[in-house]
Design a protein around this motif. Structure first.
Motif, PDB file in Angstrom:
ATOM      1  N   THR A   3       0.163  27.270  40.159  1.00 16.50           N
ATOM      2  CA  THR A   3       0.736  28.348  40.959  1.00 16.50           C
ATOM      3  C   THR A   3       1.799  27.775  41.887  1.00 16.50           C
ATOM      4  O   THR A   3       1.483  27.172  42.913  1.00 16.50           O
ATOM      5  CB  THR A   3      -0.355  29.048  41.793  1.00 16.50           C
ATOM      6  OG1 THR A   3      -1.360  29.562  40.913  1.00 16.50           O
ATOM      7  CG2 THR A   3       0.233  30.186  42.611  1.00 16.50           C
ATOM      8  N   CYS A   4       3.064  27.938  41.530  1.00 13.63           N
ATOM      9  CA  CYS A   4       4.131  27.342  42.339  1.00 13.63           C
ATOM     10  C   CYS A   4       5.502  27.723  41.788  1.00 13.63           C
ATOM     11  O   CYS A   4       5.628  28.231  40.671  1.00 13.63           O
ATOM     12  CB  CYS A   4       4.013  25.817  42.358  1.00 13.63           C
ATOM     13  SG  CYS A   4       4.155  25.054  40.721  1.00 13.63           S
ATOM     14  N   PHE A   5       6.522  27.460  42.606  1.00 10.58           N
ATOM     15  CA  PHE A   5       7.899  27.481  42.138  1.00 10.58           C
ATOM     16  C   PHE A   5       8.186  26.153  41.438  1.00 10.58           C
ATOM     17  O   PHE A   5       7.514  25.150  41.696  1.00 10.58           O
ATOM     18  CB  PHE A   5       8.871  27.614  43.319  1.00 10.58           C
ATOM     19  CG  PHE A   5       8.946  28.987  43.919  1.00 10.58           C
ATOM     20  CD1 PHE A   5       9.837  29.921  43.427  1.00 10.58           C
ATOM     21  CD2 PHE A   5       8.138  29.338  44.986  1.00 10.58           C
ATOM     22  CE1 PHE A   5       9.919  31.194  43.985  1.00 10.58           C
ATOM     23  CE2 PHE A   5       8.208  30.598  45.559  1.00 10.58           C
ATOM     24  CZ  PHE A   5       9.101  31.531  45.055  1.00 10.58           C
ATOM     25  N   TYR A  29       2.156  33.687  44.289  1.00 13.87           N
ATOM     26  CA  TYR A  29       0.780  33.719  43.791  1.00 13.87           C
ATOM     27  C   TYR A  29       0.802  33.715  42.265  1.00 13.87           C
ATOM     28  O   TYR A  29      -0.206  33.962  41.618  1.00 13.87           O
ATOM     29  CB  TYR A  29       0.046  34.964  44.306  1.00 13.87           C
ATOM     30  CG  TYR A  29       0.896  36.221  44.308  1.00 13.87           C
ATOM     31  CD1 TYR A  29       1.206  36.881  43.126  1.00 13.87           C
ATOM     32  CD2 TYR A  29       1.401  36.728  45.493  1.00 13.87           C
ATOM     33  CE1 TYR A  29       1.989  38.015  43.120  1.00 13.87           C
ATOM     34  CE2 TYR A  29       2.189  37.873  45.502  1.00 13.87           C
ATOM     35  CZ  TYR A  29       2.477  38.512  44.316  1.00 13.87           C
ATOM     36  OH  TYR A  29       3.265  39.640  44.315  1.00 13.87           O
ATOM     37  N   LEU A  30       1.974  33.432  41.705  1.00 16.13           N
ATOM     38  CA  LEU A  30       2.160  33.451  40.257  1.00 16.13           C
ATOM     39  C   LEU A  30       2.189  32.033  39.699  1.00 16.13           C
ATOM     40  O   LEU A  30       2.445  31.067  40.419  1.00 16.13           O
ATOM     41  CB  LEU A  30       3.476  34.150  39.908  1.00 16.13           C
ATOM     42  CG  LEU A  30       3.656  35.583  40.418  1.00 16.13           C
ATOM     43  CD1 LEU A  30       5.103  36.023  40.232  1.00 16.13           C
ATOM     44  CD2 LEU A  30       2.714  36.529  39.689  1.00 16.13           C
ATOM     45  N   SER A  31       1.970  31.912  38.403  1.00 13.51           N
ATOM     46  CA  SER A  31       2.127  30.621  37.740  1.00 13.51           C
ATOM     47  C   SER A  31       3.595  30.209  37.794  1.00 13.51           C
ATOM     48  O   SER A  31       4.473  31.031  38.073  1.00 13.51           O
ATOM     49  CB  SER A  31       1.675  30.714  36.280  1.00 13.51           C
ATOM     50  OG  SER A  31       2.561  31.559  35.557  1.00 13.51           O
ATOM     51  N   ARG A  58      10.212  33.556  36.019  1.00 14.50           N
ATOM     52  CA  ARG A  58      10.598  34.881  35.515  1.00 14.50           C
ATOM     53  C   ARG A  58      10.967  35.797  36.691  1.00 14.50           C
ATOM     54  O   ARG A  58      11.942  36.554  36.622  1.00 14.50           O
ATOM     55  CB  ARG A  58       9.451  35.506  34.712  1.00 14.50           C
ATOM     56  CG  ARG A  58       9.855  36.822  34.028  1.00 14.50           C
ATOM     57  CD  ARG A  58       8.634  37.676  33.720  1.00 14.50           C
ATOM     58  NE  ARG A  58       7.796  37.121  32.690  1.00 14.50           N
ATOM     59  CZ  ARG A  58       7.791  37.525  31.414  1.00 14.50           C
ATOM     60  NH1 ARG A  58       8.599  38.488  31.026  1.00 14.50           N
ATOM     61  NH2 ARG A  58       6.969  36.986  30.543  1.00 14.50           N
ATOM     62  N   TYR A  59      10.180  35.716  37.756  1.00 16.57           N
ATOM     63  CA  TYR A  59      10.463  36.507  38.956  1.00 16.57           C
ATOM     64  C   TYR A  59      11.844  36.159  39.505  1.00 16.57           C
ATOM     65  O   TYR A  59      12.631  37.048  39.855  1.00 16.57           O
ATOM     66  CB  TYR A  59       9.386  36.235  40.011  1.00 16.57           C
ATOM     67  CG  TYR A  59       9.652  36.875  41.355  1.00 16.57           C
ATOM     68  CD1 TYR A  59       9.329  38.210  41.582  1.00 16.57           C
ATOM     69  CD2 TYR A  59      10.230  36.147  42.395  1.00 16.57           C
ATOM     70  CE1 TYR A  59       9.578  38.805  42.812  1.00 16.57           C
ATOM     71  CE2 TYR A  59      10.482  36.729  43.626  1.00 16.57           C
ATOM     72  CZ  TYR A  59      10.152  38.060  43.831  1.00 16.57           C
ATOM     73  OH  TYR A  59      10.408  38.645  45.047  1.00 16.57           O
ATOM     74  N   PHE A  60      12.150  34.873  39.571  1.00 13.38           N
ATOM     75  CA  PHE A  60      13.453  34.440  40.075  1.00 13.38           C
ATOM     76  C   PHE A  60      14.583  34.944  39.179  1.00 13.38           C
ATOM     77  O   PHE A  60      15.602  35.449  39.667  1.00 13.38           O
ATOM     78  CB  PHE A  60      13.496  32.918  40.169  1.00 13.38           C
ATOM     79  CG  PHE A  60      14.853  32.373  40.531  1.00 13.38           C
ATOM     80  CD1 PHE A  60      15.408  32.623  41.777  1.00 13.38           C
ATOM     81  CD2 PHE A  60      15.582  31.622  39.617  1.00 13.38           C
ATOM     82  CE1 PHE A  60      16.667  32.132  42.118  1.00 13.38           C
ATOM     83  CE2 PHE A  60      16.837  31.125  39.949  1.00 13.38           C
ATOM     84  CZ  PHE A  60      17.382  31.380  41.197  1.00 13.38           C
ATOM     85  N   PRO A 103      -2.742  39.059  42.635  1.00 14.71           N
ATOM     86  CA  PRO A 103      -4.083  39.200  42.059  1.00 14.71           C
ATOM     87  C   PRO A 103      -5.029  39.896  43.032  1.00 14.71           C
ATOM     88  O   PRO A 103      -4.792  39.910  44.249  1.00 14.71           O
ATOM     89  CB  PRO A 103      -4.510  37.748  41.794  1.00 14.71           C
ATOM     90  CG  PRO A 103      -3.661  36.925  42.707  1.00 14.71           C
ATOM     91  CD  PRO A 103      -2.372  37.656  42.856  1.00 14.71           C
ATOM     92  N   HIS A 104      -6.082  40.449  42.502  1.00 10.04           N
ATOM     93  CA  HIS A 104      -7.051  41.198  43.308  1.00 10.04           C
ATOM     94  C   HIS A 104      -7.616  40.322  44.423  1.00 10.04           C
ATOM     95  O   HIS A 104      -8.065  39.204  44.189  1.00 10.04           O
ATOM     96  CB  HIS A 104      -8.192  41.688  42.412  1.00 10.04           C
ATOM     97  CG  HIS A 104      -9.266  42.424  43.157  1.00 10.04           C
ATOM     98  ND1 HIS A 104      -9.031  43.587  43.861  1.00 10.04           N
ATOM     99  CD2 HIS A 104     -10.599  42.139  43.330  1.00 10.04           C
ATOM    100  CE1 HIS A 104     -10.152  43.999  44.419  1.00 10.04           C
ATOM    101  NE2 HIS A 104     -11.116  43.142  44.114  1.00 10.04           N
TER     102      HIS A 104
END
Length: 523
Positions: A5-7, A105-107, A113-115, A380-381
């Motif tokens: 989980t990081c940039f 909070y993403l892989s 992909r977000y970037f 995530p929840h």
């Protein structure tokens, strides 16, 4: 434990740039002066930078300067070089700012992909248009493929694709009025026997089919040898067209590499979405660009002096893009006010139409599209709840170790150990700090500092400052300097240093102040 989980690191982004341009493979003679030994040194430097080893800021500056120097040898003039370099620098700045300001909070794959979807594409569209106008590439009258988005891959519904390099190569053959065979192997017939030209033709066939992607030196050498051989056979291609072809080939090489990477890491559908997003944004911004040109053309016609015209042009560019940015800000603020006034209700179509008329398609449509895209990256929840609980515990002077242990159990129960890997050691470090047990606090702050890198967003500012402070209080100069170096690498300000040069004298002063100062109120 490897935490996914990081940039991506800034060094990984720099390495991606080298890979995309394909400048390091060295089998063929190159335009630049990089030999095999220097190539290996650059590769080692990139690898260390990606792993964040060695002098971070100096290494990053060096690899950027090196790739700039390499590309200068391949591009026809400084205008084209600047037009290519500015968007790259803008992307790097935007990425650094994103890492500083937004946690994840993403892989790593999903964070990239977000970037791409929420930052890189809109920025690239704007930056490319700014750069093309600022450096007046239209004045160079470069000959480019007629297809509007020739530099983007074409992705079919079945996932098959046509890469930009193939498009450009096919365009070159048409533009030169030659078949692929006669372009790369002029005069080829059943009796001809030229191993070099045959090899060039064989390679070109593979490249055009997308079988493999050539290194930039190999790509340019192939076409240069074709131009030379064609001239010898009486089919000389003008220098102007050659320069245009090389620019198109370089752009296509970069775009093709990125397209292949996106497909490999994600899938053809996401590549198609990226291309669709770029095309839409480019069409939306066209009105703004055309408005600028229409307003400035009569003004420019009044200036006969090149110096005067250049000054007016650059000044107008700066003013217009500042105005453009103000429209983006105004749309965001206005939409937020309307949303707050009528929560949960969509904005009426007639209101949106009025917005588009006032602010332009790009400002309104890109805002809506980005809001939709950002909403797809949900936490995530339990993440938001546990994040807030962690900050509450950190702020509470009455927090005890058993409270932190209970919190750790809740984090584990939700399966959020990776996403909040920096919070737990931070809480323990703060606990010992408040007790004045700086030696006991140090390993926890060290773990929090390392885990927060490329994960904790704005919280990295507080953490790196506390890490540097604890290093000073424990007499750990190595960790002290390491923390400051990383902070400067990400442009994070350090107490008592701020924007000053980190001279030995200044660092000694900062070290002394942090040894004696207490910041319990900022825990």
């Amino acid at each position: 434990m490897i935490i996914d989980t990081c940039f991506a690191t800034q060094g990984e982004l720099a390495k991606l740039a080298y890979d995309a341009f394909g400048v390091l493979p060295r089998k063929e003679a190159s335009h630049d002066d990089i030999d095999e030994t220097q190539k290996k040194a650059i590769q080692k430097q990139l690898a260390r930078l990606a792993k964040e080893e060695g002098g971070l800021l100096s290494n990053l500056e060096q690899v950027i300067q090196t790739i700039s120097s390499i590309l200068e040898a391949y591009l026809p003039n400084i205008q084209v070089m600047n037009a290519v370099g500015d968007p790259f620098n803008d992307l790097l700045d935007a990425y650094s700012r994103l890492v500083r300001e937004e946690g994840t909070y993403l892989s790593k794959v999903e964070t990239i992909r977000y970037f791409i979807s929420t930052q890189a594409i809109p920025l690239l569209v704007v930056s490319l248009n700014q750069s093309l106008l600022k450096h007046r590439l239209a004045d160079l009258t470069l000959d480019m493929p007629e297809e509007k988005f020739w530099f983007l891959p074409t992705v079919a519904e079945d996932g098959s694709r046509v890469l930009p390099l193939e498009k450009v190569m096919r365009w070159v053959y048409v533009r030169c009025d030659l078949s692929q065979t006669q372009f790369h192997y002029p005069g080829k017939n059943p009796r001809s026997d030229n191993n070099m030209l045959q090899q060039n033709l064989d390679n070109a066939i593979k490249w055009a089919r997308g079988v493999r992607l050539p290194a930039l030196p190999a790509l340019f050498k192939n076409f240069e040898e074709s131009f030379s051989t064609l001239a010898q056979t009486g089919r000389e291609i003008s220098k102007g067209l050659q320069a245009s072809i090389f620019v198109a080939l370089m752009v296509a090489r970069v775009s093709s590499y990125l397209a292949r990477e996106i497909t490999e890491v994600y899938d053809p559908q996401y590549l198609a979405d990226v291309c669709r997003q770029f095309r839409e944004y480019a069409l939306w911004i066209a009105d703004d660009v055309n408005e600028f040109k229409a307003e400035l053309t009569p003004v420019m016609n009044q200036h006969t002096s090149p110096e005067s015209a250049s000054f007016v042009w650059h000044n107008a560019c700066s003013q217009y893009w500042a105005f453009f940015d103000s429209k983006l800000t105004a749309v965001a603020a206005t939409v937020q006010r309307l949303t707050d006034a009528r929560p949960g209700e969509p904005i009426r179509d007639d209101v949106l139409t009025a917005f588009k008329s006032r602010y332009g398609l790009f400002a309104v449509c890109s805002y809506q599209d980005l809001a939709r895209r950002q909403s797809a990256f949900l936490p995530p929840h339990g993440f938001a709840e546990l994040l807030n609980q962690g900050f509450s515990l950190k702020k509470d002077v009455g927090t005890q170790l058993e409270h932190i242990d209970e919190y750790a159990s809740r984090v584990a129960a939700y399966g959020l150990d990776e996403q909040l890997c920096w919070m737990l050691p931070w809480l323990r470090g703060v606990y010992y700090y408040r007790k004045g047990e700086f030696k006991a606090a140090m390993p926890h702050f060290k773990a929090a500092f390392e885990n927060a890198k490329y994960r904790a967003g704005k919280n990295q500012y507080t953490l790196v400052n506390q890490y540097v402070e604890l290093a000073a209080k424990n007499g750990d100069r190595r960790s002290f300097k390491k923390g400051i170096e990383w902070a400067q690498y990400l442009d994070i300000k350090v107490r008592w240093l701020r924007d000053d040069e980190p001279t030995e004298k200044k660092l000694n002063y900062v070290y002394y102040m942090l040894r004696i100062a207490r910041y319990d109120h900022q825990m």
